[in-house]
Design a protein around this motif. Structure first.
Motif, mmCIF file in Angstrom:
data_model
loop_
_atom_site.group_PDB
_atom_site.id
_atom_site.type_symbol
_atom_site.label_atom_id
_atom_site.label_comp_id
_atom_site.label_asym_id
_atom_site.label_seq_id
_atom_site.Cartn_x
_atom_site.Cartn_y
_atom_site.Cartn_z
ATOM 1 N N THR A 8 -0.227 -47.374 -30.399
ATOM 2 C CA THR A 8 -1.400 -46.714 -30.969
ATOM 3 C C THR A 8 -1.968 -45.769 -29.915
ATOM 4 O O THR A 8 -2.140 -46.167 -28.751
ATOM 5 C CB THR A 8 -2.481 -47.729 -31.383
ATOM 6 O OG1 THR A 8 -1.944 -48.595 -32.386
ATOM 7 C CG2 THR A 8 -3.711 -47.023 -31.937
ATOM 8 N N GLY A 9 -2.238 -44.539 -30.298
ATOM 9 C CA GLY A 9 -2.755 -43.594 -29.323
ATOM 10 C C GLY A 9 -3.438 -42.401 -29.961
ATOM 11 O O GLY A 9 -3.377 -42.185 -31.173
ATOM 12 N N ILE A 10 -4.097 -41.623 -29.101
ATOM 13 C CA ILE A 10 -4.775 -40.395 -29.528
ATOM 14 C C ILE A 10 -3.744 -39.283 -29.716
ATOM 15 O O ILE A 10 -2.835 -39.110 -28.896
ATOM 16 C CB ILE A 10 -5.824 -39.967 -28.480
ATOM 17 C CG1 ILE A 10 -6.939 -41.011 -28.404
ATOM 18 C CG2 ILE A 10 -6.390 -38.584 -28.793
ATOM 19 C CD1 ILE A 10 -7.923 -40.767 -27.276
ATOM 20 N N VAL A 11 -3.899 -38.540 -30.801
ATOM 21 C CA VAL A 11 -3.001 -37.429 -31.115
ATOM 22 C C VAL A 11 -3.485 -36.157 -30.418
ATOM 23 O O VAL A 11 -4.656 -35.797 -30.501
ATOM 24 C CB VAL A 11 -2.939 -37.204 -32.640
ATOM 25 C CG1 VAL A 11 -2.091 -35.973 -32.961
ATOM 26 C CG2 VAL A 11 -2.392 -38.439 -33.334
ATOM 27 N N VAL A 12 -2.562 -35.492 -29.737
ATOM 28 C CA VAL A 12 -2.840 -34.189 -29.121
ATOM 29 C C VAL A 12 -2.120 -33.127 -29.946
ATOM 30 O O VAL A 12 -0.889 -33.132 -30.033
ATOM 31 C CB VAL A 12 -2.342 -34.136 -27.670
ATOM 32 C CG1 VAL A 12 -2.615 -32.753 -27.063
ATOM 33 C CG2 VAL A 12 -2.986 -35.230 -26.833
ATOM 34 N N PRO A 13 -2.862 -32.218 -30.609
ATOM 35 C CA PRO A 13 -2.214 -31.196 -31.422
ATOM 36 C C PRO A 13 -1.763 -30.001 -30.584
ATOM 37 O O PRO A 13 -2.526 -29.452 -29.801
ATOM 38 C CB PRO A 13 -3.322 -30.773 -32.393
ATOM 39 C CG PRO A 13 -4.584 -30.959 -31.602
ATOM 40 C CD PRO A 13 -4.328 -32.125 -30.681
ATOM 41 N N SER A 54 -6.667 -23.279 -11.349
ATOM 42 C CA SER A 54 -7.799 -23.550 -12.240
ATOM 43 C C SER A 54 -7.303 -23.893 -13.638
ATOM 44 O O SER A 54 -6.595 -23.090 -14.257
ATOM 45 C CB SER A 54 -8.712 -22.327 -12.332
ATOM 46 O OG SER A 54 -9.103 -21.902 -11.049
ATOM 47 N N PRO A 55 -7.636 -25.081 -14.150
ATOM 48 C CA PRO A 55 -7.213 -25.433 -15.509
ATOM 49 C C PRO A 55 -7.778 -24.458 -16.531
ATOM 50 O O PRO A 55 -8.936 -24.064 -16.453
ATOM 51 C CB PRO A 55 -7.795 -26.837 -15.708
ATOM 52 C CG PRO A 55 -8.009 -27.364 -14.330
ATOM 53 C CD PRO A 55 -8.361 -26.172 -13.485
ATOM 54 N N PRO A 64 -11.408 -31.951 -23.193
ATOM 55 C CA PRO A 64 -11.887 -33.329 -22.960
ATOM 56 C C PRO A 64 -11.517 -34.304 -24.071
ATOM 57 O O PRO A 64 -11.194 -35.457 -23.803
ATOM 58 C CB PRO A 64 -13.410 -33.162 -22.867
ATOM 59 C CG PRO A 64 -13.633 -31.739 -22.506
ATOM 60 C CD PRO A 64 -12.495 -30.972 -23.100
ATOM 61 N N GLU A 65 -11.526 -33.849 -25.314
ATOM 62 C CA GLU A 65 -11.267 -34.763 -26.431
ATOM 63 C C GLU A 65 -9.817 -35.233 -26.504
ATOM 64 O O GLU A 65 -9.500 -36.178 -27.230
ATOM 65 C CB GLU A 65 -11.656 -34.108 -27.763
ATOM 66 C CG GLU A 65 -10.929 -32.828 -28.091
ATOM 67 C CD GLU A 65 -11.660 -31.569 -27.658
ATOM 68 O OE1 GLU A 65 -11.600 -30.560 -28.390
ATOM 69 O OE2 GLU A 65 -12.298 -31.607 -26.584
ATOM 70 N N GLU A 136 -9.837 -32.938 -38.795
ATOM 71 C CA GLU A 136 -10.990 -33.487 -39.512
ATOM 72 C C GLU A 136 -11.527 -34.776 -38.903
ATOM 73 O O GLU A 136 -12.698 -35.106 -39.093
ATOM 74 C CB GLU A 136 -10.604 -33.745 -40.981
ATOM 75 C CG GLU A 136 -10.349 -32.487 -41.775
ATOM 76 C CD GLU A 136 -9.804 -32.771 -43.171
ATOM 77 O OE1 GLU A 136 -9.452 -33.950 -43.440
ATOM 78 O OE2 GLU A 136 -9.727 -31.825 -43.975
ATOM 79 N N ARG A 137 -10.703 -35.518 -38.171
ATOM 80 C CA ARG A 137 -11.109 -36.852 -37.700
ATOM 81 C C ARG A 137 -10.988 -37.006 -36.187
ATOM 82 O O ARG A 137 -10.730 -38.100 -35.696
ATOM 83 C CB ARG A 137 -10.259 -37.924 -38.392
ATOM 84 C CG ARG A 137 -10.284 -37.845 -39.900
ATOM 85 C CD ARG A 137 -9.357 -38.870 -40.502
ATOM 86 N NE ARG A 137 -8.988 -38.486 -41.848
ATOM 87 C CZ ARG A 137 -7.982 -39.016 -42.528
ATOM 88 N NH1 ARG A 137 -7.250 -39.960 -41.962
ATOM 89 N NH2 ARG A 137 -7.709 -38.615 -43.745
ATOM 90 N N ARG A 138 -11.127 -35.962 -35.481
ATOM 91 C CA ARG A 138 -10.966 -35.965 -34.022
ATOM 92 C C ARG A 138 -12.007 -36.840 -33.333
ATOM 93 O O ARG A 138 -13.177 -36.748 -33.686
ATOM 94 C CB ARG A 138 -11.076 -34.518 -33.546
ATOM 95 C CG ARG A 138 -10.714 -34.277 -32.124
ATOM 96 C CD ARG A 138 -10.640 -32.787 -31.849
ATOM 97 N NE ARG A 138 -9.540 -32.152 -32.567
ATOM 98 C CZ ARG A 138 -9.382 -30.836 -32.685
ATOM 99 N NH1 ARG A 138 -10.276 -30.010 -32.161
ATOM 100 N NH2 ARG A 138 -8.357 -30.335 -33.341
ATOM 101 N N PRO A 139 -11.658 -37.671 -32.371
ATOM 102 C CA PRO A 139 -10.298 -37.927 -31.910
ATOM 103 C C PRO A 139 -9.524 -38.776 -32.920
ATOM 104 O O PRO A 139 -10.014 -39.804 -33.391
ATOM 105 C CB PRO A 139 -10.492 -38.675 -30.591
ATOM 106 C CG PRO A 139 -11.810 -39.360 -30.738
ATOM 107 C CD PRO A 139 -12.644 -38.469 -31.610
#
Length: 198
Positions: A8-13, A54-55, A64-65, A136-139
């Motif tokens: 289970t993890g956060i999705v990075v688009p 520099s990022p 950050p999200e 729509e549901r970030r994160p």
């Protein structure tokens, strides 16, 4: 190699087509002989501004999200270009365990399984739906279950996926080519003894 059963993890688009291995890990970082330490250079040319220090705040991985994200959602032909195994090493070292795309370059796809990453091919329609859910549901979190070959979220979405049996077995048991060979060590030794090779 670490096994993969359920994650289970956060999705990075990363809403891009044709992300090649030169972007995943640029050539100047291929001098290392270890498999580790490549994560800080993943997507280097996109992650940093022209001063290379520099990022870039507009790049997906720098927002950050998406910090701590472990599931990369992208488009078709991910991992195209040269066949360097450093590309999955960089993604793994960065923290990605799952890649979701409508298509992968063949060599890159197979290299992922050798390095404990689960690349899942989904239709463009399903990928579009996941991009919409993420926005729509970030994160946005997904759970990937390799035993049941399903992707789910906490809103009732369930997406089945197909995967080759042998590749699935390898990941479930954490076996790369060397691990598979070592799992048959007793049979190899018995064969060598019976044929006077030991």
């Amino acid at each position: 190699m670490k096994s993969f059963i359920r994650h289970t993890g956060i999705v990075v688009p990363m809403d891009r087509n044709d992300v090649d291995t030169d972007q995943i890990i640029p050539k100047q970082f291929l001098k290392r002989i270890e498999r580790t330490g490549f994560g800080k250079f993943a997507f280097y040319d996109w992650r940093y501004k022209d001063d290379q220090f520099s990022p870039d705040p507009d790049f997906e991985l720098n927002k950050p999200e998406f910090q701590g994200g472990t599931i990369l959602l992208t488009r078709c032909n991910f991992g195209c270009g040269s066949s360097r195994e450093h590309a999955p090493w960089a993604l793994d070292d960065y923290g990605f365990r799952v890649l979701l795309a409508s298509g992968f370059a063949d060599i890159f796809y197979n290299n992922c399984f050798q390095n404990g990453i689960l690349p899942i091919r989904l239709s463009e329609t399903v990928i579009d739906e996941l991009f919409k859910c993420e926005a729509e549901r970030r994160p946005y979190k997904l759970t990937i279950d390799l035993e049941s070959c399903s992707i789910s979220d906490n809103s009732g979405l369930v997406i089945p996926f197909a995967i080759d049996y042998s590749k699935r077995r390898r990941l479930l048991n954490g076996l790369d080519d060397i691990g598979i060979t070592l799992s048959r060590e007793d049979k190899i030794t018995a064969y060598e003894k019976s044929n006077g090779l030991l």
